[in-house]
Motif scaffolding. Structure first.
Motif, PDB file in Angstrom:
ATOM      1  N   LEU A  54      12.372  18.440 -15.304  1.00 42.62           N
ATOM      2  CA  LEU A  54      11.479  18.359 -14.231  1.00 42.62           C
ATOM      3  C   LEU A  54      11.647  19.368 -13.287  1.00 42.62           C
ATOM      4  N   THR A  55      12.806  20.018 -13.057  1.00 48.19           N
ATOM      5  CA  THR A  55      12.950  21.211 -12.115  1.00 48.19           C
ATOM      6  C   THR A  55      12.328  22.463 -12.674  1.00 48.19           C
ATOM      7  N   ARG A  56      12.576  22.569 -13.897  1.00 52.43           N
ATOM      8  CA  ARG A  56      12.293  23.658 -14.682  1.00 52.43           C
ATOM      9  C   ARG A  56      10.682  23.713 -14.817  1.00 52.43           C
ATOM     10  N   GLY A  57      10.185  22.488 -14.798  1.00 51.46           N
ATOM     11  CA  GLY A  57       8.637  22.498 -14.760  1.00 51.46           C
ATOM     12  C   GLY A  57       7.892  22.628 -13.523  1.00 51.46           C
ATOM     13  N   GLY A  58       8.911  22.722 -12.454  1.00 51.25           N
ATOM     14  CA  GLY A  58       8.313  23.164 -11.157  1.00 51.25           C
ATOM     15  C   GLY A  58       7.823  21.647 -10.327  1.00 51.25           C
ATOM     16  N   LEU A  59       8.286  20.674 -10.779  1.00 46.08           N
ATOM     17  CA  LEU A  59       8.031  19.365 -10.075  1.00 46.08           C
ATOM     18  C   LEU A  59       8.849  19.323  -8.617  1.00 46.08           C
ATOM     19  N   THR A  60      10.013  19.847  -8.710  1.00 41.24           N
ATOM     20  CA  THR A  60      10.709  20.091  -7.578  1.00 41.24           C
ATOM     21  C   THR A  60      11.383  21.376  -7.608  1.00 41.24           C
ATOM     22  N   SER A  61      11.673  22.173  -6.470  1.00 39.39           N
ATOM     23  CA  SER A  61      12.169  23.400  -6.319  1.00 39.39           C
ATOM     24  C   SER A  61      13.501  23.439  -7.028  1.00 39.39           C
ATOM     25  N   SER A  62      14.568  22.582  -6.767  1.00 38.56           N
ATOM     26  CA  SER A  62      15.912  22.865  -7.419  1.00 38.56           C
ATOM     27  C   SER A  62      16.578  21.346  -7.250  1.00 38.56           C
ATOM     28  N   ARG A  63      17.808  21.204  -7.977  1.00 44.41           N
ATOM     29  CA  ARG A  63      18.198  19.970  -8.032  1.00 44.41           C
ATOM     30  C   ARG A  63      18.863  19.418  -6.740  1.00 44.41           C
ATOM     31  N   TRP A  64      18.897  20.123  -5.448  1.00 44.19           N
ATOM     32  CA  TRP A  64      19.346  19.883  -4.310  1.00 44.19           C
ATOM     33  C   TRP A  64      18.390  18.543  -3.966  1.00 44.19           C
ATOM     34  N   ILE A  65      17.243  18.742  -4.324  1.00 48.08           N
ATOM     35  CA  ILE A  65      16.144  17.479  -4.009  1.00 48.08           C
ATOM     36  C   ILE A  65      16.712  16.243  -4.558  1.00 48.08           C
ATOM     37  N   TRP A  66      17.438  16.387  -5.627  1.00 55.78           N
ATOM     38  CA  TRP A  66      17.866  15.130  -6.078  1.00 55.78           C
ATOM     39  C   TRP A  66      19.348  14.771  -5.819  1.00 55.78           C
ATOM     40  N   PHE A  67      19.957  15.510  -4.818  1.00 56.18           N
ATOM     41  CA  PHE A  67      21.288  15.442  -4.529  1.00 56.18           C
ATOM     42  C   PHE A  67      21.658  13.950  -4.306  1.00 56.18           C
ATOM     43  N   PHE A  68      20.916  13.083  -3.835  1.00 56.86           N
ATOM     44  CA  PHE A  68      21.522  11.849  -3.321  1.00 56.86           C
ATOM     45  C   PHE A  68      21.132  10.774  -4.564  1.00 56.86           C
ATOM     46  N   SER A  69      20.691  11.185  -5.494  1.00 52.35           N
ATOM     47  CA  SER A  69      20.430  10.414  -6.921  1.00 52.35           C
ATOM     48  C   SER A  69      20.734  10.903  -8.091  1.00 52.35           C
ATOM     49  N   PRO A 110      18.189  31.969  -0.200  1.00 52.60           N
ATOM     50  CA  PRO A 110      18.070  32.276  -1.564  1.00 52.60           C
ATOM     51  C   PRO A 110      17.481  31.344  -2.269  1.00 52.60           C
ATOM     52  N   ASP A 111      16.990  31.413  -3.901  1.00 57.79           N
ATOM     53  CA  ASP A 111      16.737  30.606  -4.629  1.00 57.79           C
ATOM     54  C   ASP A 111      17.874  29.359  -4.939  1.00 57.79           C
ATOM     55  N   ASN A 112      17.322  28.195  -5.352  1.00 62.44           N
ATOM     56  CA  ASN A 112      18.467  27.338  -5.772  1.00 62.44           C
ATOM     57  C   ASN A 112      19.472  26.708  -4.516  1.00 62.44           C
ATOM     58  N   SER A 113      19.017  27.153  -3.089  1.00 58.24           N
ATOM     59  CA  SER A 113      19.766  26.827  -2.304  1.00 58.24           C
ATOM     60  C   SER A 113      19.234  25.528  -1.603  1.00 58.24           C
ATOM     61  N   TRP A 114      20.157  24.915  -0.562  1.00 57.82           N
ATOM     62  CA  TRP A 114      19.641  23.740   0.310  1.00 57.82           C
ATOM     63  C   TRP A 114      19.523  24.102   1.255  1.00 57.82           C
ATOM     64  N   GLY A 115      18.053  24.461   1.861  1.00 53.96           N
ATOM     65  CA  GLY A 115      17.681  24.990   3.274  1.00 53.96           C
ATOM     66  C   GLY A 115      17.807  23.822   4.293  1.00 53.96           C
ATOM     67  N   GLY A 143      16.090  26.942  10.469  1.00 49.46           N
ATOM     68  CA  GLY A 143      16.978  27.745  11.271  1.00 49.46           C
ATOM     69  C   GLY A 143      17.318  28.870  10.482  1.00 49.46           C
ATOM     70  N   GLY A 144      17.021  29.200   9.160  1.00 49.46           N
ATOM     71  CA  GLY A 144      17.514  30.141   8.532  1.00 49.46           C
ATOM     72  C   GLY A 144      19.061  29.806   7.764  1.00 49.46           C
ATOM     73  N   GLN A 145      19.434  28.824   8.113  1.00 48.31           N
ATOM     74  CA  GLN A 145      20.640  28.140   7.461  1.00 48.31           C
ATOM     75  C   GLN A 145      20.482  27.352   5.988  1.00 48.31           C
ATOM     76  N   TYR A 146      21.515  27.393   5.188  1.00 52.13           N
ATOM     77  CA  TYR A 146      21.508  27.046   3.953  1.00 52.13           C
ATOM     78  C   TYR A 146      22.852  26.620   3.305  1.00 52.13           C
ATOM     79  N   HIS A 147      22.857  25.631   2.484  1.00 52.13           N
ATOM     80  CA  HIS A 147      23.934  25.565   1.585  1.00 52.13           C
ATOM     81  C   HIS A 147      23.614  26.271   0.285  1.00 52.13           C
ATOM     82  N   PRO A 148      24.386  27.310  -0.123  1.00 57.16           N
ATOM     83  CA  PRO A 148      24.406  28.103  -1.363  1.00 57.16           C
ATOM     84  C   PRO A 148      24.463  27.142  -2.556  1.00 57.16           C
ATOM     85  N   ALA A 149      23.904  27.564  -3.753  1.00 56.11           N
ATOM     86  CA  ALA A 149      24.037  26.956  -5.017  1.00 56.11           C
ATOM     87  C   ALA A 149      25.520  26.525  -5.487  1.00 56.11           C
TER      88      ALA A 149
END
Length: 296
Positions: A168-183, A247-252, A255-261
């Protein structure tokens, strides 16, 4: 004690196993379907190349008008890859990314709320806690075994859901697996245990099963939001520099802050540890509520 535990809770455990089996089967079918969709799309692109047809952009537009001979091929995915894929699988977000955590939490609450509350409602604690099995052993055995079963169920569901999110992430439904972090992965197991512990404790204090179910669901929501905010905002973050942004596959987190992959698994372990510590503290509080002077 274990035989008694099985006789009393086999219905709950069997229904949990059935729901888990059905859910995992559905997730496996969706994952396979999404894999086939992506494979067909890649095959379609290869067919376009062999036929000399222009490749569309992701939005389905063309740099130059396609010749009439290519119209039949191009009509399959006229909206582009991402839009066509999202149209086919947009049900997966409410069903799996949002629905799975809700399902394991509801199961945990339904198993935990009657554990003490029903004994008090039916006055059976007068028998259960005055036999050869001590009250401490009764409570510890029930909570530990049921929590372990729920953790296993949540782990299986989380791993199955992780398998779903990959295509589903490869197909573009969500941007990365971070969206699924809690599931996905370990998170549903810890969420099920926390929901169970919260329901046991609230049931021990309220002594009413239905009231404990409602209060536990509300209480879990508050704890879930709090722990999610702690993991997301209070753990160390990186700051984006330059015009490229995060960067890609990061958890924004703004404020320009993010958790890297690379922080995915450390943050999962932190999240799980917080939930399990809360669950242990709640079960200890529930044990205190079962003391004879607290229940009359």
């Amino acid at each position: 004690m274990r035989c008694l535990l099985w006789r009393l809770h086999r219905g709950q455990l069997l229904w949990t196993a059935i729901v888990l089996a059905v859910g995992c089967a559905v997730m496996a079918l969706v994952a396979q379907s999404a894999d086939r969709w992506l494979a067909h799309y890649e095959h379609w692109q290869a067919q376009l190349g062999k036929a000399g047809c222009p490749l569309p952009s992701d939005g389905g537009s063309f740099v130059r008008a396609p010749p009439p001979a290519c119209q039949a091929l191009l009509s399959r995915y006229s909206s582009g890859k991402q839009e066509s894929f999202v149209h086919a699988y947009n049900f997966a977000i409410p069903a799996f990314e949002e629905g799975l955590p809700l399902l394991v939490v509801v199961i945990g609450v339904l198993v935990g709320a009657p554990l003490v509350a029903r004994e008090v409602e039916q006055r059976t604690q007068l028998v259960a806690w005055t036999q050869s099995v001590s009250r401490r052993r009764w409570y510890a055995t029930k909570t530990s075994i049921l929590a372990a079963c729920l953790a296993f169920a949540g782990l299986v569901a989380g791993l199955a859901n992780d398998r779903v999110q990959i295509p589903l992430t490869r197909g573009g439904l969500t941007s990365s697996r971070w969206i699924w972090f809690f599931s996905i992965d370990l998170a549903p197991a810890a969420e099920a245990v926390l929901a169970f512990a919260l329901a046991v404790t609230i049931g021990a204090y309220l002594r009413r099963t239905l009231a404990a179910i409602g209060a536990a669901l509300i209480g879990f929501l508050a704890l879930f939001l709090l722990t999610g905010w702690i993991v997301r905002s209070l753990t160390p973050v990186s700051r984006a520099t330059g015009p490229r942004g995060t960067p890609d596959n990061s958890w924004g987190i703004g404020g320009g802050q993010y958790h890297p992959a690379g922080q995915y698994w450390p943050l999962q372990l932190i999240y799980v540890a917080i939930l399990l510590l809360l669950a242990a503290a709640l079960l200890a509080a529930g044990w205190r509520a079962t003391r004879p002077r607290n229940i009359v």
